[in-house]
Design an enzyme around this catalytic site. Structure first.
Site, PDB file in Angstrom:
ATOM      1  CG  ASP A   1     -12.564  95.740  93.038  1.00 36.66           C
ATOM      2  OD1 ASP A   1     -12.949  95.472  94.195  1.00 36.66           O
ATOM      3  OD2 ASP A   1     -13.047  96.680  92.371  1.00 36.66           O
TER       4      ASP A   1
ATOM      5  CD  GLU B   1     -18.961  98.304  93.486  1.00 34.22           C
ATOM      6  OE1 GLU B   1     -18.631  97.508  92.610  1.00 34.22           O
ATOM      7  OE2 GLU B   1     -18.647  98.159  94.683  1.00 34.22           O
TER       8      GLU B   1
HETATM    9  C1  BGC Z   1     -15.356  97.710  94.640  1.00 31.77           C
HETATM   10  C2  BGC Z   1     -14.113  98.280  95.289  1.00 31.77           C
HETATM   11  C3  BGC Z   1     -14.099  97.987  96.766  1.00 31.77           C
HETATM   12  C4  BGC Z   1     -14.297  96.522  97.005  1.00 31.77           C
HETATM   13  C5  BGC Z   1     -14.279  96.138  98.469  1.00 31.77           C
HETATM   14  C6  BGC Z   1     -15.632  96.300  95.058  1.00 31.77           C
HETATM   15  O1  BGC Z   1     -16.898  95.886  94.627  1.00 31.77           O
HETATM   16  O2  BGC Z   1     -15.212  97.788  93.247  1.00 31.77           O
HETATM   17  O3  BGC Z   1     -14.037  99.656  95.054  1.00 31.77           O
HETATM   18  O4  BGC Z   1     -12.898  98.452  97.320  1.00 31.77           O
HETATM   19  O5  BGC Z   1     -15.534  96.129  96.447  1.00 31.77           O
HETATM   20  O6  BGC Z   1     -15.403  96.523  99.135  1.00 31.77           O
END
Ligand code: BGC
Length: 749
Positions: free
Chosen positions: A324, A540
């Site tokens: 990630d 998030e």
């Molecule tokens: C998230 C992921 C995402 C990634 C790319 C991260 O902050 O946890 O789910 O795929 O960003 O955008």
């Protein structure tokens, strides 16, 4: 022609023939020597192509494949020419990383294609793999169809799993299509979380709390995106899926994003909650993204046990693991308990744990250097770096997926600028109709009181004078939630679609009239108020326990204005999760959870005012108190609406469980004292007040009982008692005591 001339002509012809034979033979030999390499031969088996290409790669080219940076014009971002210079394997655009030329389908196509084009000019011409988060449609791009977030799809699945499987698969297919129209072949989706605590800001990205539901819908999503067999992936309108975030992220303590799972060990996780991944891997999911969260204090990205031993070895996963966003920088301890601090060691731990590609948006160049050093370290002193075997394994996995995707044959999809029929499929009416169907079926009817003897939702269709209010009634951005155009999403007319208000206006008959007032003023005299309120977009961690899952000041003001008009009120919640409605629900005749429906607000109106009935059922339990999550059999008294709950238009609200009673409260004090959330001397004071209140009640003196409960609240809130109680327990006890006082004083009247 004389004889002499004839002879010389024949000699000439013979010479010419010999010469031509000689030259064509030479050409043949040249062709053999420069035969197309096996890796470029589409008919050669994938594993042969992988081995052939791997054998031609330098160490730098191999390391390049394991690196992913973010495209952009900023310092550190990947520019098209970097794909040649550094031979990197992949790039991505995070939420909100629009093309510099504007946010539209064509600009996205051009931006992506410029990078892919450049990568083809690298020494071996390995096409770059471009990834985005298309978590509810190709959601970065203005004009794309935005589907309901997963939690809404989970509500369909909780009601009718087979129908949801069909819908989710089609959503995956439509998303893949709209992605590849912009030339993007890799989706960091679907999210296979099964959230247990809706205070978690990513609750809406999961389908629901139930493992089986998540597993079945996860498979449907993967198959929609990738196709049913690995050969389908070659279809130019399919994309690689990423199942994320592996594993157990919905179980973190207090629902904290990127938090710690303390209730299970890694072995228990592997034994108990792996089902969605077992099924998704079996269905062919080609990439996996680990979670930011930790298990017993060790970051998932550092867990060789879960990434290699379980995922790759036990489940037989042959695709690759993508870390990630900057997640490796969060590794502070390895699985053996050693402290890890600098980037080089974080890379060492991450790659040795089993991660194959590093998502490092801007420091990808230093990752290349450090990974190279780690390989050399290992050669010098075994056990100190990363082995060539691990590098070869990671690169083979990445190349395998690129070959399976058909990227070497068709690295670029047709340009929509010259293919109007393809362009027309972006945000098409067909995809929007699918989204609308999903929206309608995802809505859950929670409350449906009888007004004049008839359930309110069954009357709505024929009501004449309709009042609509609330900040989300006419707001595409709020409807779509996070991960829409921007990473966090945003309020307002951010993309094309139909708001709920517009949907209502398009659905009602000519005899009906809609009056709209965003703040709820002016409802007097109308037949019914529809109040569309809830959460503003977030993504998030920014959504963690937002407002304690309660209403913001704007919504409270709107509710107060509508209440003052004294007309029947139906609340439509636009939110990614259950909200705390305890203190307001009595004011409402109807309550509908519409989740985050996306661009097709008409889907909501079709159920409210059309022929369609409610279908959706709750995919997770709904609590009286935010602090009571996670709801287990130990605290089930806080379940307001259970998983699977959902009414029909002609079904009157059943009697909802009442939690405020003295014996419940007593039991709660016991539980809190057992768990250590409540300690003496506060415990003693609270128990005393409660016993006295109970005594007064037994003498039928509710007002005196209420007085004792006021003491109870005073004890609870004494400054010097703060260390005797945890804040979550304090909120619940406060609320319970207040609820009891209200109940008893009401009885007295
Ligand atoms: C998230 C992921 C995402 C990634 C790319 C991260 O902050 O946890 O789910 O795929 O960003 O955008």
């Amino acid at each position: 022609m004389n004889k002499k001339l004839k002879k010389s002509i024949s000699i000439l012809l013979t010479v010419a023939l010999i010469f031509s034979l000689f030259t064509s033979n030479r050409l043949m030999t040249t062709a053999l020597a420069e035969e197309i390499p096996i890796y470029k031969n589409p008919n050669a088996p994938v594993e042969m192509r992988v081995a052939d290409l791997l054998s031609r790669m330098t160490l730098d080219e191999k390391i390049g494949q394991m690196i992913q940076g973010e495209v952009g014009s900023g310092e550190g971002n990947v520019k098209p020419e970097d794909t040649i210079t550094y031979a990197i394997g992949s790039v991505f655009s995070g939420g909100g990383a629009d093309p510099a030329t504007g946010n539209d389908m064509q600009s996205w196509y051009n931006m992506v294609t410029a990078v892919v084009d450049a990568s083809l000019k690298s020494r071996l011409g390995i096409p770059i793999l471009y990834g985005v988060d298309a978590v509810h449609g190709n959601n970065n791009v203005i004009g794309a169809t935005i589907f309901p977030h997963n939690i809404g799809l989970g509500a369909i699945g909780t009601a009718d799993l087979n129908d949801a499987i069909r819908i989710v698969k089609r959503v995956g297919e439509a998303t893949a299509k709209e992605m590849r129209i912009t030339n993007i072949p890799w989706n960091f989706s679907p999210c296979l979380a099964n959230p247990q605590d809706p205070r978690w800001g990513r609750t809406y990205e999961g389908f629901g709390e139930d493992l089986n539901l998540v597993s079945k819908l996860g498979v449907a999503y993967v198959q929609g995106l990738q196709g049913e067999t690995i050969n389908d992936l070659k279809n130019p309108y399919k994309v690689v899926a990423t199942v994320k975030h592996y594993v157990g992220e919905g179980y973190t303590f207090n629902g904290t994003n990127q938090g710690n799972v303390s209730s299970m060990t890694k072995e228990q996780i592997a034994a108990q909650i792996l089902q969605p991944y077992i099924e998704a891997i079996a269905a062919g999911a080609r990439t996996v993204m680990p979670s930011y969260s930790s298990i017993q204090g060790v970051k998932m990205h550092a867990s060789k046990y879960l990434l290699t031993d379980i995922l790759k070895v036990r489940l037989g996963f042959t695709g690759f693991i993508i870390t990630d966003y900057n997640a490796i920088s969060q590794i502070t301890v390895d699985e053996a308990g050693n402290t890890i601090s600098d980037l080089k060691n974080q890379i060492r731990v991450a790659i040795n744990a089993g991660n194959d590609m590093l998502m490092q948006p801007t420091n990808w160049k230093s990752c290349i250097t450090k990974l190279r050093t780690l390989v050399l370290d290992e050669m010098a002193v075994p056990g100190t770096g990363v082995t060539m075997q691990r590098i070869n394994d990671a690169v083979s996995r990445i190349l395998r997926v690129k070959f399976e995707l058909g990227l070497f044959e068709k690295p670029i999809t047709p340009n929509p600028a010259y293919n109007s029929n393809i362009a027309a499929e972006f945000g098409s009416s067909e995809n929007r109709a699918l989204a609308m169907e999903a929206v309608s079926k995802s809505m859950v009817l929670l409350k449906n009181d009888a007004i004049n003897g008839v359930p309110i939702l069954s009357q709505l269709k024929n009501m004449k004078n309709i009042f609509v209010a609330g900040k989300s009634a006419d707001n595409i951005g709020n409807q779509c939630g996070g991960w829409t155009i921007q990473w966090q999403g945003s309020s307002g007319p951010i993309t094309q679609g139909t708001t709920i208000l517009q949907g209502i206006q398009n659905t009602i008959t000519s005899e009906q009239k809609v009056t709209y007032s965003i703040d709820g003023t002016g409802a007097q005299g109308k037949d019914v108020a529809i109040v569309v309120i809830g959460e503003k977009p977030y993504a998030e961690g920014n959504g963690d326990n937002l407002n304690g899952l309660g209403f913001d000041a704007t919504d409270l003001a709107t509710l107060a204005n509508v209440k003052a008009a004294g007309i029947p009120t139906i609340v439509v919640l636009i939110s990614g999760r259950p909200m705390i409605v305890r203190d307001h629900i009595a004011d409402w005749a109807g309550l509908i959870q519409a989740w985050l429906p996306g661009t097709e607000g008409k889907g909501v109106a079709n159920v409210l005012f059309g022929e369609k009935d409610f279908v959706g059922k709750l995919p997770l339990k709904w609590s009286y108190y935010a602090e009571a999550y996670p709801l287990t059999s130990n605290n089930s008294q806080y379940v307001m609406f259970d998983k699977g709950y959902g009414l029909k238009k002609n079904q009157v609200t059943p009697i909802l469980p009442v939690i405020a009673n003295a014996s419940n409260l007593k039991q709660l004090l016991n539980e809190y004292s057992k768990s250590g959330a409540l300690k003496s001397p506060l415990l003693k004071q609270l128990t005393n007040s409660l016993s006295q209140a109970e005594h007064q009640l037994s003498l039928s003196r509710p007002d005196k009982a209420a007085k004792h409960m006021e003491d109870f609240i005073k004890h609870l809130n004494k400054k010097q008692m703060e260390r005797c109680i945890q804040s979550g327990a304090k909120t619940i006890l406060n609320n319970e005591a207040n609820a009891l006082i209200n109940l008893w004083l009401k009885k007295k009247k």
